[in-house]
Write a protein that holds these residues in place. Sequence first.
Motif, mmCIF file in Angstrom:
data_model
loop_
_atom_site.group_PDB
_atom_site.id
_atom_site.type_symbol
_atom_site.label_atom_id
_atom_site.label_comp_id
_atom_site.label_asym_id
_atom_site.label_seq_id
_atom_site.Cartn_x
_atom_site.Cartn_y
_atom_site.Cartn_z
ATOM 1 N N MET A 98 12.588 22.721 -3.588
ATOM 2 C CA MET A 98 12.069 22.460 -2.244
ATOM 3 C C MET A 98 12.208 20.968 -1.919
ATOM 4 O O MET A 98 11.885 20.103 -2.731
ATOM 5 C CB MET A 98 10.597 22.877 -2.164
ATOM 6 N N ALA A 99 12.743 20.670 -0.734
ATOM 7 C CA ALA A 99 12.942 19.274 -0.326
ATOM 8 C C ALA A 99 11.595 18.598 -0.100
ATOM 9 O O ALA A 99 10.682 19.175 0.480
ATOM 10 C CB ALA A 99 13.772 19.230 0.945
ATOM 11 N N LEU A 100 11.507 17.344 -0.565
ATOM 12 C CA LEU A 100 10.265 16.582 -0.423
ATOM 13 C C LEU A 100 10.451 15.377 0.488
ATOM 14 O O LEU A 100 11.567 14.887 0.649
ATOM 15 C CB LEU A 100 9.780 16.102 -1.798
ATOM 16 N N GLN A 101 9.361 14.915 1.061
ATOM 17 C CA GLN A 101 9.380 13.706 1.878
ATOM 18 C C GLN A 101 8.106 12.910 1.610
ATOM 19 O O GLN A 101 7.122 13.448 1.093
ATOM 20 C CB GLN A 101 9.471 14.066 3.365
ATOM 21 N N ASN A 102 8.130 11.624 1.930
ATOM 22 C CA ASN A 102 6.953 10.777 1.745
ATOM 23 C C ASN A 102 5.847 11.171 2.708
ATOM 24 O O ASN A 102 6.108 11.548 3.851
ATOM 25 C CB ASN A 102 7.309 9.309 1.954
ATOM 26 N N ILE A 103 4.625 11.085 2.246
ATOM 27 C CA ILE A 103 3.471 11.372 3.110
ATOM 28 C C ILE A 103 3.231 10.182 4.027
ATOM 29 O O ILE A 103 3.043 9.053 3.566
ATOM 30 C CB ILE A 103 2.209 11.656 2.272
ATOM 31 N N ALA A 131 4.508 8.798 8.141
ATOM 32 C CA ALA A 131 5.756 8.332 8.756
ATOM 33 C C ALA A 131 6.043 6.872 8.440
ATOM 34 O O ALA A 131 7.209 6.464 8.313
ATOM 35 C CB ALA A 131 5.687 8.526 10.278
ATOM 36 N N SER A 132 5.001 6.051 8.269
ATOM 37 C CA SER A 132 5.197 4.624 7.998
ATOM 38 C C SER A 132 5.798 4.376 6.617
ATOM 39 O O SER A 132 6.291 3.291 6.337
ATOM 40 C CB SER A 132 3.872 3.882 8.116
ATOM 41 N N ASN A 133 5.764 5.389 5.755
ATOM 42 C CA ASN A 133 6.304 5.247 4.395
ATOM 43 C C ASN A 133 7.622 5.996 4.207
ATOM 44 O O ASN A 133 8.104 6.132 3.083
ATOM 45 C CB ASN A 133 5.289 5.773 3.370
ATOM 46 N N SER A 134 8.214 6.460 5.291
ATOM 47 C CA SER A 134 9.386 7.330 5.201
ATOM 48 C C SER A 134 10.592 6.689 4.530
ATOM 49 O O SER A 134 11.407 7.370 3.903
ATOM 50 C CB SER A 134 9.787 7.822 6.601
ATOM 51 N N ASP A 135 10.716 5.363 4.627
ATOM 52 C CA ASP A 135 11.898 4.674 4.069
ATOM 53 C C ASP A 135 11.671 4.115 2.666
ATOM 54 O O ASP A 135 12.570 3.491 2.100
ATOM 55 C CB ASP A 135 12.322 3.527 4.995
ATOM 56 N N ASP A 136 10.490 4.324 2.108
ATOM 57 C CA ASP A 136 10.175 3.779 0.786
ATOM 58 C C ASP A 136 10.635 4.756 -0.296
ATOM 59 O O ASP A 136 10.012 5.792 -0.523
ATOM 60 C CB ASP A 136 8.670 3.522 0.676
ATOM 61 N N ALA A 137 11.708 4.400 -0.981
ATOM 62 C CA ALA A 137 12.296 5.289 -1.991
ATOM 63 C C ALA A 137 11.399 5.443 -3.216
ATOM 64 O O ALA A 137 11.522 6.413 -3.964
ATOM 65 C CB ALA A 137 13.651 4.760 -2.417
ATOM 66 N N PHE A 138 10.472 4.504 -3.438
ATOM 67 C CA PHE A 138 9.642 4.526 -4.634
ATOM 68 C C PHE A 138 8.209 4.984 -4.343
ATOM 69 O O PHE A 138 7.345 4.893 -5.210
ATOM 70 C CB PHE A 138 9.607 3.132 -5.272
ATOM 71 N N TYR A 139 7.962 5.470 -3.132
ATOM 72 C CA TYR A 139 6.614 5.905 -2.769
ATOM 73 C C TYR A 139 6.258 7.141 -3.581
ATOM 74 O O TYR A 139 7.035 8.092 -3.666
ATOM 75 C CB TYR A 139 6.567 6.217 -1.274
ATOM 76 N N ARG A 140 5.064 7.134 -4.204
ATOM 77 C CA ARG A 140 4.718 8.189 -5.160
ATOM 78 C C ARG A 140 4.059 9.409 -4.530
ATOM 79 O O ARG A 140 3.936 10.451 -5.167
ATOM 80 C CB ARG A 140 3.799 7.628 -6.261
ATOM 81 N N TYR A 141 3.634 9.303 -3.266
ATOM 82 C CA TYR A 141 2.947 10.427 -2.630
ATOM 83 C C TYR A 141 3.949 11.238 -1.795
ATOM 84 O O TYR A 141 4.465 10.755 -0.792
ATOM 85 C CB TYR A 141 1.804 9.926 -1.757
ATOM 86 N N LYS A 142 4.193 12.449 -2.219
ATOM 87 C CA LYS A 142 5.195 13.305 -1.577
ATOM 88 C C LYS A 142 4.563 14.602 -1.078
ATOM 89 O O LYS A 142 3.519 15.040 -1.567
ATOM 90 C CB LYS A 142 6.298 13.664 -2.582
#
Length: 340
Positions: A1-6, A8-19
């Motif tokens: 299943m495709a995941l995204q950052n929680i 919108a302000s974190n959408s471009d952070d490749a290392f953000y841990r909350y998905k």
Amino acid sequence: MALQNIGASNSDDAFYRYKMPKMITKIEGRGNGIKTNVVNMVEIAKALTRPASYTTKYFGCELGAQSKFDEKTGTSLVNGAHDTAKLAGLLENFIKKYVQCYGCGNPETEIIITKTQMITLKCAACGFVSDVDMRDKLTTFILKNPPESKKSSKDKKAMRRAEKERLKEEKKSGKKSPEQEVKAHENGISAHEKLVDKMKKYLNKGSSATQLQSFLGSLSGSSQEIMDALLTALFHNVGKGFAKEAMKKKNYLAAAAAKEEGCQMVLLNSIETFCGNASLDAVKEVALVLKTLYDNDIVEEEFIMEWYQKGVTGGNKSSPIWKNVEPFIEWLQNAESDDE
């Protein structure tokens, strides 16, 4: 299943841990019976640590349509045909209002309903308590369907016992004698005030953060004395809003912390000293300040943990700063265990 950052302000952070999973919808039925099924609502809600009934109801409130979440089947239905993008946009609004901390933006929050029937979000990272706008339609549904409490009665009793022990320690420690206060004034305050005055004059010139290191190096005094003066100059008379000011002036703090080896710990010690003289409103936001330093790689986790351990066992252990910092420390420890 495709995941995204929680968020919108974190959408471009490749290392953000909350998905969270990307939303999947399906149109069912036809005519007056047409409905939109959010196929993976249970998984999304689990990632947000919110009941799926809350997100489903929020869609209905915002769209002016009937909506229902079936607890047995895990089916989330909203009357009418709605685009995935539109529902995803509404979900982002839900996250801003009911998931993310209003202080630091972290999604690790807990919904708490107060005795006066107000809804707040308690942040596990910085300890900030966000007040939800009670004019929002969903708040009525939440009050009628409160979330399950995370803490057992045993946990609450343990917390109350710990709080009583802390108050006892405060009474035992007592205050400095008048002689000690006078001696401290004679030995340190006058020199401190001179440094603060120099700092303020320098900062008022509009000098950049990159020039700060050379200026700090030109001052006479120990690294700790200079750092203490810098914080006083940067945040003099700041109460409520300490965290916002720290965010605005983070480049100055970064320059000071990178001046030489050991300056990260010096900066943390200065924050402790500053909070000892600041208002309670400022002390309440110290966890947010630490998170700003941590998120911007100004102070590393190992220094924060070392500073905290020394603080809670040292001579200043009765200071209210440690109680306010504790949620952020617990968050760091939990984040580390999750990574492992």
